[in-house]
Structure formats: structure tokens, C-alpha cells
Design a protein around this motif. Structure first.
Motif, PDB file in Angstrom:
ATOM      1  N   UNK A  83       0.829  -1.194   0.000  1.00  0.00           N
ATOM      2  CA  UNK A  83       0.000   0.000   0.000  1.00  0.00           C
ATOM      3  C   UNK A  83       0.867   1.248   0.000  1.00  0.00           C
ATOM      4  N   UNK A  84       0.547   2.178  -0.874  1.00  0.00           N
ATOM      5  CA  UNK A  84       1.311   3.414  -1.003  1.00  0.00           C
ATOM      6  C   UNK A  84       0.389   4.572  -0.645  1.00  0.00           C
ATOM      7  N   UNK A  85       0.595   5.191   0.507  1.00  0.00           N
ATOM      8  CA  UNK A  85      -0.324   6.209   1.000  1.00  0.00           C
ATOM      9  C   UNK A  85      -0.437   7.424   0.087  1.00  0.00           C
ATOM     10  N   UNK A  86       0.625   7.781  -0.609  1.00  0.00           N
ATOM     11  CA  UNK A  86       0.612   8.971  -1.446  1.00  0.00           C
ATOM     12  C   UNK A  86       0.166   8.690  -2.878  1.00  0.00           C
ATOM     13  N   UNK A  87      -0.103   7.463  -3.206  1.00  0.00           N
ATOM     14  CA  UNK A  87      -0.400   7.104  -4.592  1.00  0.00           C
ATOM     15  C   UNK A  87      -1.856   7.380  -4.948  1.00  0.00           C
ATOM     16  N   UNK A  88      -2.027   7.797  -6.203  1.00  0.00           N
ATOM     17  CA  UNK A  88      -3.371   7.873  -6.781  1.00  0.00           C
ATOM     18  C   UNK A  88      -3.623   6.543  -7.480  1.00  0.00           C
ATOM     19  N   UNK A  89      -4.855   6.087  -7.509  1.00  0.00           N
ATOM     20  CA  UNK A  89      -5.177   4.826  -8.162  1.00  0.00           C
ATOM     21  C   UNK A  89      -5.632   5.111  -9.583  1.00  0.00           C
ATOM     22  N   UNK A  90      -4.978   4.462 -10.539  1.00  0.00           N
ATOM     23  CA  UNK A  90      -5.363   4.573 -11.941  1.00  0.00           C
ATOM     24  C   UNK A  90      -6.478   3.564 -12.200  1.00  0.00           C
ATOM     25  N   UNK A  91      -7.588   4.067 -12.673  1.00  0.00           N
ATOM     26  CA  UNK A  91      -8.769   3.239 -12.907  1.00  0.00           C
ATOM     27  C   UNK A  91      -8.656   2.496 -14.231  1.00  0.00           C
ATOM     28  N   UNK A  92      -9.009   1.223 -14.217  1.00  0.00           N
ATOM     29  CA  UNK A  92      -9.035   0.430 -15.442  1.00  0.00           C
ATOM     30  C   UNK A  92     -10.237   0.864 -16.266  1.00  0.00           C
ATOM     31  N   UNK A  93      -9.998   1.392 -17.478  1.00  0.00           N
ATOM     32  CA  UNK A  93     -11.101   1.866 -18.317  1.00  0.00           C
ATOM     33  C   UNK A  93     -11.317   0.996 -19.548  1.00  0.00           C
ATOM     34  N   UNK A  94     -10.341   0.149 -19.864  1.00  0.00           N
ATOM     35  CA  UNK A  94     -10.505  -0.783 -20.984  1.00  0.00           C
ATOM     36  C   UNK A  94      -9.731  -2.047 -20.694  1.00  0.00           C
ATOM     37  N   UNK A  95     -10.376  -3.191 -20.882  1.00  0.00           N
ATOM     38  CA  UNK A  95      -9.744  -4.502 -20.756  1.00  0.00           C
ATOM     39  C   UNK A  95     -10.256  -5.341 -21.915  1.00  0.00           C
ATOM     40  N   UNK A  96      -9.361  -5.745 -22.803  1.00  0.00           N
ATOM     41  CA  UNK A  96      -9.780  -6.476 -24.004  1.00  0.00           C
ATOM     42  C   UNK A  96     -10.482  -7.799 -23.681  1.00  0.00           C
ATOM     43  N   UNK A  97     -10.241  -8.355 -22.498  1.00  0.00           N
ATOM     44  CA  UNK A  97     -10.952  -9.589 -22.121  1.00  0.00           C
ATOM     45  C   UNK A  97     -12.437  -9.338 -21.920  1.00  0.00           C
ATOM     46  N   UNK A  98     -12.778  -8.097 -21.572  1.00  0.00           N
ATOM     47  CA  UNK A  98     -14.165  -7.758 -21.264  1.00  0.00           C
ATOM     48  C   UNK A  98     -14.777  -6.858 -22.341  1.00  0.00           C
ATOM     49  N   UNK A  99     -14.018  -5.876 -22.804  1.00  0.00           N
ATOM     50  CA  UNK A  99     -14.570  -4.818 -23.644  1.00  0.00           C
ATOM     51  C   UNK A  99     -14.404  -5.019 -25.146  1.00  0.00           C
ATOM     52  N   UNK A 100     -13.490  -5.866 -25.583  1.00  0.00           N
ATOM     53  CA  UNK A 100     -13.222  -6.013 -27.021  1.00  0.00           C
ATOM     54  C   UNK A 100     -14.080  -7.127 -27.612  1.00  0.00           C
ATOM     55  N   UNK A 101     -14.364  -6.991 -28.896  1.00  0.00           N
ATOM     56  CA  UNK A 101     -15.069  -8.042 -29.618  1.00  0.00           C
ATOM     57  C   UNK A 101     -14.071  -9.114 -30.019  1.00  0.00           C
ATOM     58  N   UNK A 102     -14.412 -10.384 -29.869  1.00  0.00           N
ATOM     59  CA  UNK A 102     -13.473 -11.445 -30.256  1.00  0.00           C
ATOM     60  C   UNK A 102     -13.280 -11.462 -31.773  1.00  0.00           C
ATOM     61  N   UNK A 103     -12.068 -11.832 -32.184  1.00  0.00           N
ATOM     62  CA  UNK A 103     -11.745 -11.937 -33.604  1.00  0.00           C
ATOM     63  C   UNK A 103     -11.699 -13.413 -33.956  1.00  0.00           C
ATOM     64  N   UNK A 104     -12.499 -13.789 -34.945  1.00  0.00           N
ATOM     65  CA  UNK A 104     -12.594 -15.196 -35.338  1.00  0.00           C
ATOM     66  C   UNK A 104     -11.245 -15.694 -35.837  1.00  0.00           C
ATOM     67  N   UNK A 105     -10.823 -16.844 -35.338  1.00  0.00           N
ATOM     68  CA  UNK A 105      -9.579 -17.458 -35.764  1.00  0.00           C
ATOM     69  C   UNK A 105      -8.366 -17.063 -34.941  1.00  0.00           C
ATOM     70  N   UNK A 106      -8.480 -16.035 -34.101  1.00  0.00           N
ATOM     71  CA  UNK A 106      -7.353 -15.604 -33.277  1.00  0.00           C
ATOM     72  C   UNK A 106      -7.518 -16.228 -31.898  1.00  0.00           C
ATOM     73  N   UNK A 107      -6.548 -17.077 -31.529  1.00  0.00           N
ATOM     74  CA  UNK A 107      -6.664 -17.788 -30.256  1.00  0.00           C
ATOM     75  C   UNK A 107      -5.749 -17.234 -29.174  1.00  0.00           C
ATOM     76  N   UNK A 108      -4.680 -16.556 -29.574  1.00  0.00           N
ATOM     77  CA  UNK A 108      -3.715 -16.067 -28.580  1.00  0.00           C
ATOM     78  C   UNK A 108      -3.498 -14.559 -28.729  1.00  0.00           C
ATOM     79  N   UNK A 109      -4.600 -13.810 -28.723  1.00  0.00           N
ATOM     80  CA  UNK A 109      -4.506 -12.355 -28.866  1.00  0.00           C
ATOM     81  C   UNK A 109      -3.939 -11.757 -27.582  1.00  0.00           C
ATOM     82  N   UNK A 110      -3.107 -10.709 -27.695  1.00  0.00           N
ATOM     83  CA  UNK A 110      -2.585 -10.071 -26.484  1.00  0.00           C
ATOM     84  C   UNK A 110      -3.717  -9.383 -25.714  1.00  0.00           C
ATOM     85  N   UNK A 111      -3.544  -9.284 -24.440  1.00  0.00           N
ATOM     86  CA  UNK A 111      -4.519  -8.593 -23.601  1.00  0.00           C
ATOM     87  C   UNK A 111      -4.159  -7.115 -23.590  1.00  0.00           C
ATOM     88  N   UNK A 112      -5.104  -6.274 -23.935  1.00  0.00           N
ATOM     89  CA  UNK A 112      -4.898  -4.837 -23.977  1.00  0.00           C
ATOM     90  C   UNK A 112      -5.599  -4.213 -22.775  1.00  0.00           C
TER      91      UNK A 112
END
Length: 156
Positions: A48-77
Motif C-alpha cells: 500500500x502506497x499512502x501517497x499514490x493515486x489509483x489509476x482506474x481500469x477503463x478498458x480490458x480487451x478480455x471484457x470490452x473487445x469483440x473477439x476476432x474469429x480465428x485468433x486464439x492467442x490475442x494479447x490482452x490490452x
């Protein structure tokens, strides 16, 4: 059951500390905290860092991206925001790469547990890469000038 008489109660004689200790002892006997949970709590507090601001997750390709047919090992963005600061991260089998926006001098550490911060070099355009792929929960700690920003914790 005895009746409570508020006229006889003297707050000066009441010992909050004693009551708290008795309640802790009773809870420890009736419902003890599992050792693993206690250790996880200590580990989380160590990071825990008392002086730190927390950066909010606004995009996660596992949740927010549309799957691409035929791509099995896409990087997580991933995209994190903290005020005007944006951090884009790509998680692949080879490690992490990303960029701090707007580009600025920064120091980045990949957090993976207590005392396991791995420093990652950042170039003048805010780009960074790490050959170590996180294997469990991880977060990033950024130091930009006098500002400290920590991303939310995620599983790789």
C-alpha cells in the motif's frame, strides 16, 4: 436479564480499550481468521502506497473487445486513467509493453507481491517493455515527477 439504568452509567468509568480487547478475544475463539487470509492482508498492506493515486481500469480487451474469429492467442490490452495520465499496456506471452501518455519521464515498477517490484525502463516517448510476464496478480506503480500512480490489481 438486568435492566440498564442510564442514571447510574458514568462514561468516565467506561474503558473502551478493555471492551475492544474482550471482543477481539471472543472473536478469535469463536471465529478465528484463517492463517492464509491473515498473510494476504499483511502482504497487501506492505504494498500500500499512502501517497499514490489509483489509476482506474477503463478498458480490458478480455471484457470490452469483440473477439476476432480465428485468433486464439490475442494479447490482452489494458488502459488505465488517473486524471490526465493514461497508461496503455499490452500483456503477451513474452511480457509487457506499453506507453505512458502524455509522454513524460517516468519510472515504472511491475508489482507482483511483497518486495517483488520489478523496475521497467521508460524511454523519452513514455514507452516501456518488460520481458517478465506476470504470472499472478499484478499492478503497475508509476512515478512521474513528484506524483505516484498505482494501477488496479489484475490477474495476468
Amino acid at each position: 436479564m438486568a435492566e440498564f439504568d442510564s442514571a447510574e452509567f458514568d462514561p468516565a468509568e467506561f474503558d473502551d480499550g478493555l471492551l475492544e480487547e474482550e471482543l477481539r478475544q471472543a472473536a478469535a475463539v469463536r471465529d478465528p481468521v484463517p492463517t492464509e487470509l491473515h498473510q494476504l492482508a499483511l502482504d497487501a498492506y506492505a504494498l500500500y502506497d499512502l501517497d499514490a493515486r489509483v489509476a482506474e481500469l477503463t478498458f480490458d480487451s478480455l471484457v470490452d473487445a469483440l473477439p476476432i474469429r480465428g485468433v486464439t492467442d490475442a494479447p490482452r490490452m489494458l488502459t488505465f486513467h488517473a486524471g490526465e495520465l493514461t497508461v496503455d499496456v499490452e500483456v503477451t506471452g513474452e511480457g509487457l509493453m506499453g506507453q505512458v501518455l502524455p509522454p513524460q519521464p517516468a519510472r515504472i515498477e511491475v508489482l507482483g507481491g511483497p518486495q517483488s517490484a520489478v523496475p521497467v525502463p521508460v524511454d523519452e516517448l513514455g514507452r516501456f517493455t518488460s520481458d517478465a510476464r506476470p504470472t499472478g496478480p499484478f499492478a503497475l506503480r508509476l512515478r512521474t515527477g513528484g506524483d505516484i500512480v498505482v494501477t488496479e490489481w489484475l490477474r495476468a
